[in-house]
Design a protein around this motif. Structure first.
Motif, PDB file in Angstrom:
ATOM      1  N   ILE A  53       3.592  -1.054   3.846  1.00 29.63           N
ATOM      2  CA  ILE A  53       2.619  -0.353   3.938  1.00 29.63           C
ATOM      3  C   ILE A  53       2.854   1.139   3.408  1.00 29.63           C
ATOM      4  O   ILE A  53       2.051   1.736   2.838  1.00 29.63           O
ATOM      5  CB  ILE A  53       2.071  -0.275   5.647  1.00 29.63           C
ATOM      6  N   SER A  54       4.118   1.481   3.854  1.00 27.05           N
ATOM      7  CA  SER A  54       4.218   2.845   3.426  1.00 27.05           C
ATOM      8  C   SER A  54       4.390   2.896   1.754  1.00 27.05           C
ATOM      9  O   SER A  54       4.193   3.976   1.203  1.00 27.05           O
ATOM     10  CB  SER A  54       5.976   3.209   3.770  1.00 27.05           C
ATOM     11  N   ALA A  55       4.836   1.699   0.987  1.00 28.71           N
ATOM     12  CA  ALA A  55       4.791   1.823  -0.381  1.00 28.71           C
ATOM     13  C   ALA A  55       3.665   1.734  -0.956  1.00 28.71           C
ATOM     14  O   ALA A  55       3.229   2.555  -1.752  1.00 28.71           O
ATOM     15  CB  ALA A  55       5.844   0.648  -0.757  1.00 28.71           C
ATOM     16  N   TRP A  56       2.676   1.146  -0.272  1.00 28.37           N
ATOM     17  CA  TRP A  56       1.399   1.008  -0.716  1.00 28.37           C
ATOM     18  C   TRP A  56       0.909   2.406  -0.631  1.00 28.37           C
ATOM     19  O   TRP A  56      -0.284   2.822  -1.529  1.00 28.37           O
ATOM     20  CB  TRP A  56       0.361  -0.020  -0.349  1.00 28.37           C
ATOM     21  N   ALA A  57       1.047   3.253   0.394  1.00 31.76           N
ATOM     22  CA  ALA A  57       0.383   4.260   0.896  1.00 31.76           C
ATOM     23  C   ALA A  57       0.604   5.400  -0.199  1.00 31.76           C
ATOM     24  O   ALA A  57       0.120   6.222  -0.538  1.00 31.76           O
ATOM     25  CB  ALA A  57       0.799   4.676   2.344  1.00 31.76           C
ATOM     26  N   CYS A  82       1.187   5.224 -10.757  1.00 30.32           N
ATOM     27  CA  CYS A  82       0.968   4.405 -10.032  1.00 30.32           C
ATOM     28  C   CYS A  82       1.963   2.940 -10.598  1.00 30.32           C
ATOM     29  O   CYS A  82       2.662   2.410  -9.645  1.00 30.32           O
ATOM     30  CB  CYS A  82      -0.344   3.686  -9.900  1.00 30.32           C
ATOM     31  N   VAL A  83       1.921   2.822 -11.471  1.00 31.74           N
ATOM     32  CA  VAL A  83       2.769   1.722 -12.164  1.00 31.74           C
ATOM     33  C   VAL A  83       4.238   2.054 -12.029  1.00 31.74           C
ATOM     34  O   VAL A  83       5.118   1.367 -11.653  1.00 31.74           O
ATOM     35  CB  VAL A  83       2.709   1.471 -13.758  1.00 31.74           C
ATOM     36  N   LEU A  84       4.706   3.254 -12.250  1.00 36.34           N
ATOM     37  CA  LEU A  84       6.267   3.884 -12.046  1.00 36.34           C
ATOM     38  C   LEU A  84       6.448   3.548 -10.650  1.00 36.34           C
ATOM     39  O   LEU A  84       7.596   3.097 -10.297  1.00 36.34           O
ATOM     40  CB  LEU A  84       6.328   5.042 -12.467  1.00 36.34           C
ATOM     41  N   LEU A  85       5.538   4.046  -9.629  1.00 41.16           N
ATOM     42  CA  LEU A  85       5.894   3.810  -8.374  1.00 41.16           C
ATOM     43  C   LEU A  85       6.126   2.323  -7.938  1.00 41.16           C
ATOM     44  O   LEU A  85       6.983   2.099  -7.235  1.00 41.16           O
ATOM     45  CB  LEU A  85       4.702   4.682  -7.358  1.00 41.16           C
ATOM     46  N   ILE A 123       1.440   4.650  -3.106  1.00 41.24           N
ATOM     47  CA  ILE A 123       1.036   4.584  -4.572  1.00 41.24           C
ATOM     48  C   ILE A 123      -0.387   5.301  -4.401  1.00 41.24           C
ATOM     49  O   ILE A 123      -0.939   5.926  -5.306  1.00 41.24           O
ATOM     50  CB  ILE A 123       0.917   3.066  -5.003  1.00 41.24           C
ATOM     51  N   ILE A 124      -1.096   4.927  -3.369  1.00 39.92           N
ATOM     52  CA  ILE A 124      -2.396   5.349  -3.354  1.00 39.92           C
ATOM     53  C   ILE A 124      -2.594   6.806  -3.159  1.00 39.92           C
ATOM     54  O   ILE A 124      -3.798   7.512  -3.700  1.00 39.92           O
ATOM     55  CB  ILE A 124      -3.075   4.443  -1.966  1.00 39.92           C
ATOM     56  N   ALA A 125      -1.565   7.372  -2.873  1.00 41.78           N
ATOM     57  CA  ALA A 125      -1.575   8.933  -2.471  1.00 41.78           C
ATOM     58  C   ALA A 125      -1.541   9.684  -3.907  1.00 41.78           C
ATOM     59  O   ALA A 125      -2.136  10.846  -4.059  1.00 41.78           O
ATOM     60  CB  ALA A 125      -0.340   9.315  -1.817  1.00 41.78           C
ATOM     61  N   VAL A 126      -1.304   9.035  -5.061  1.00 40.39           N
ATOM     62  CA  VAL A 126      -1.248   9.849  -6.397  1.00 40.39           C
ATOM     63  C   VAL A 126      -2.699   9.866  -6.872  1.00 40.39           C
ATOM     64  O   VAL A 126      -3.052  10.872  -6.928  1.00 40.39           O
ATOM     65  CB  VAL A 126      -0.718   8.821  -7.447  1.00 40.39           C
ATOM     66  N   PRO A 127      -3.516   8.815  -6.888  1.00 40.51           N
ATOM     67  CA  PRO A 127      -4.989   9.077  -7.371  1.00 40.51           C
ATOM     68  C   PRO A 127      -5.576   9.960  -6.224  1.00 40.51           C
ATOM     69  O   PRO A 127      -6.552  10.567  -6.654  1.00 40.51           O
ATOM     70  CB  PRO A 127      -5.662   7.690  -7.473  1.00 40.51           C
ATOM     71  N   THR A 128      -5.405   9.766  -4.999  1.00 45.37           N
ATOM     72  CA  THR A 128      -5.884  10.519  -3.941  1.00 45.37           C
ATOM     73  C   THR A 128      -5.767  11.923  -4.003  1.00 45.37           C
ATOM     74  O   THR A 128      -6.732  12.984  -3.952  1.00 45.37           O
ATOM     75  CB  THR A 128      -5.489  10.035  -2.533  1.00 45.37           C
ATOM     76  N   ALA A 129      -4.304  12.248  -4.431  1.00 46.76           N
ATOM     77  CA  ALA A 129      -4.165  13.480  -4.634  1.00 46.76           C
ATOM     78  C   ALA A 129      -4.896  14.186  -5.894  1.00 46.76           C
ATOM     79  O   ALA A 129      -5.127  15.527  -5.930  1.00 46.76           O
ATOM     80  CB  ALA A 129      -2.637  13.852  -4.732  1.00 46.76           C
TER      81      ALA A 129
END
Length: 368
Positions: free
Chosen positions: A311-315, A355-358, A317-323
């Motif tokens: 869950i933390s990993a996906w969060a 996102c790919v790198l993360l 990754i999602i934080a990048v486009p969100t920011a």
């Protein structure tokens, strides 16, 4: 063993049965009986002389006949009421305290002496068959057998619908040499039957423990904590029946006791060996269940940690486009990228690359 000579009633008094009740302890419930209505409490009654069963005789006359012929009477009872056992106690001169224990049951295994009589309590156990162990399954069903042993009588009182003594009586009647040793031979046979039933129950419980162990360590994700706890509780019932039995058997095997001939001590030593083996087996099963329970809890905790990492990993990754979307969603007037022809594709490319790198980083570290 406790000696109750001062309070013990006089010896056997042959005569007609006279119902006699004994006062219940204050607050004690009236004993419940599973005996079907209309079924006699007396299962069997026979006089044995020189190891041979005599012709059928009325229970009221059995004791007098046994004394006259220098034999003994074996009276088998199934869940007698207060009045029924009180009448028999009056006829055989049984101590009121022992009679009270035999009526109300729920006693721990013990051996006591009352004047010239021995009184022994044994817990019985039966494995309850089930298709699959659940968090509410009954695994071990317990009952009790009380044995009164006197110079010319042995009275067995059975509570519970298992460990029937009828087959045991038939087998014992074929061993005349053993019956010639007197009422103590019946006490040995009953003790041996009870301990052998413990062996069978322990082996069947072992199968349940093995099934739970395989389930806990299987690749599939399972929740066995409820089943483990239930089996541990059921095993505790078996342990309460087995562990206290060692002391009474040790007394019968190692001490000189009136009413127990010296040749019988070797028989009781054999029963004691089996009881110790079962006690150790039950103890090992209990320790194994504790270890499996701890392993199940640890595996559950590890699974929860693994879920939290995912869950933390996906969060992350999602934080990048969100920011990035949050920055460009502030609608400032002077933002250079808004006037650049390739600004929008560039932002999308940055989001995808980040996102790919993360994702690759989390995957390499085992978080995804």
């Amino acid at each position: 063993m406790t000696d109750q000579r001062a309070d013990a009633p006089p010896g056997p008094r042959p005569g007609p049965f006279v119902p006699t009740t004994h006062p219940r302890p204050a607050g004690a419930p009236r004993p419940a009986s599973s005996r079907p209505p209309g079924v006699d409490a007396v299962v069997d009654c026979a006089v044995y002389v020189q190891g041979r069963r005599e012709p059928p005789i009325d229970p009221a006359e059995a004791l007098a006949a046994a004394v006259e012929r220098d034999g003994f009477v074996w009276l088998g009872l199934f869940e007698p009421t207060e009045a029924e056992l009180g009448a028999i106690a009056e006829h055989y001169g049984l101590h009121p305290l022992a009679v009270e224990d035999a009526v109300y049951a729920h006693q721990r295994p013990k051996l006591e002496r009352y004047d010239s009589d021995l009184f022994m309590v044994l817990k019985t156990a039966r494995y309850v068959e089930h298709e699959q162990l659940t968090a509410t399954s009954e695994v071990v069903d317990t009952g009790e057998v009380m044995v009164f042993v006197g110079p010319h009588h042995v009275i067995t009182v059975r509570h519970g619908d298992h460990n029937d003594l009828t087959e045991l009586r038939h087998r014992l009647e074929e061993q005349r040499d053993l019956l010639c040793l007197g009422p103590a031979a019946v006490l040995y046979a009953v003790s041996d039957l009870v301990v052998d039933s413990f062996v069978d129950v322990a082996e069947q419980v072992q199968d349940d423990v093995d099934e739970l162990e395989a389930s806990v360590f299987s690749p599939e994700r399972t929740d066995d904590i409820g089943r483990l706890y239930q089996l541990k509780r059921e095993l505790m019932s078996l342990r309460r029946a087995v562990a206290p039995l060692e002391v009474p058997l040790q007394k019968l095997a190692e001490r000189q006791i009136d009413g127990v001939p010296d040749p019988m001590r070797s028989y009781f030593r054999d029963v004691l060996d089996h009881a110790i083996r079962v006690r150790d087996q039950v103890g090992s099963l209990d320790e194994l269940l504790s270890s499996i329970l701890q392993a199940s809890l640890a595996r559950t905790s590890m699974a929860d940690n693994e879920d939290m990492r995912k869950i933390s990993a996906w969060a992350g990754i999602i934080a990048v486009p969100t920011a990035i979307a949050g920055i460009y969603g502030m609608n400032f007037e002077f933002m250079p990228e808004l006037q650049w022809r390739w600004g929008y594709p560039m932002v999308l490319l940055v989001i995808v690359v980040a996102c790919v790198l993360l994702y690759r980083g989390f995957k390499r570290n085992g978080w995804l």
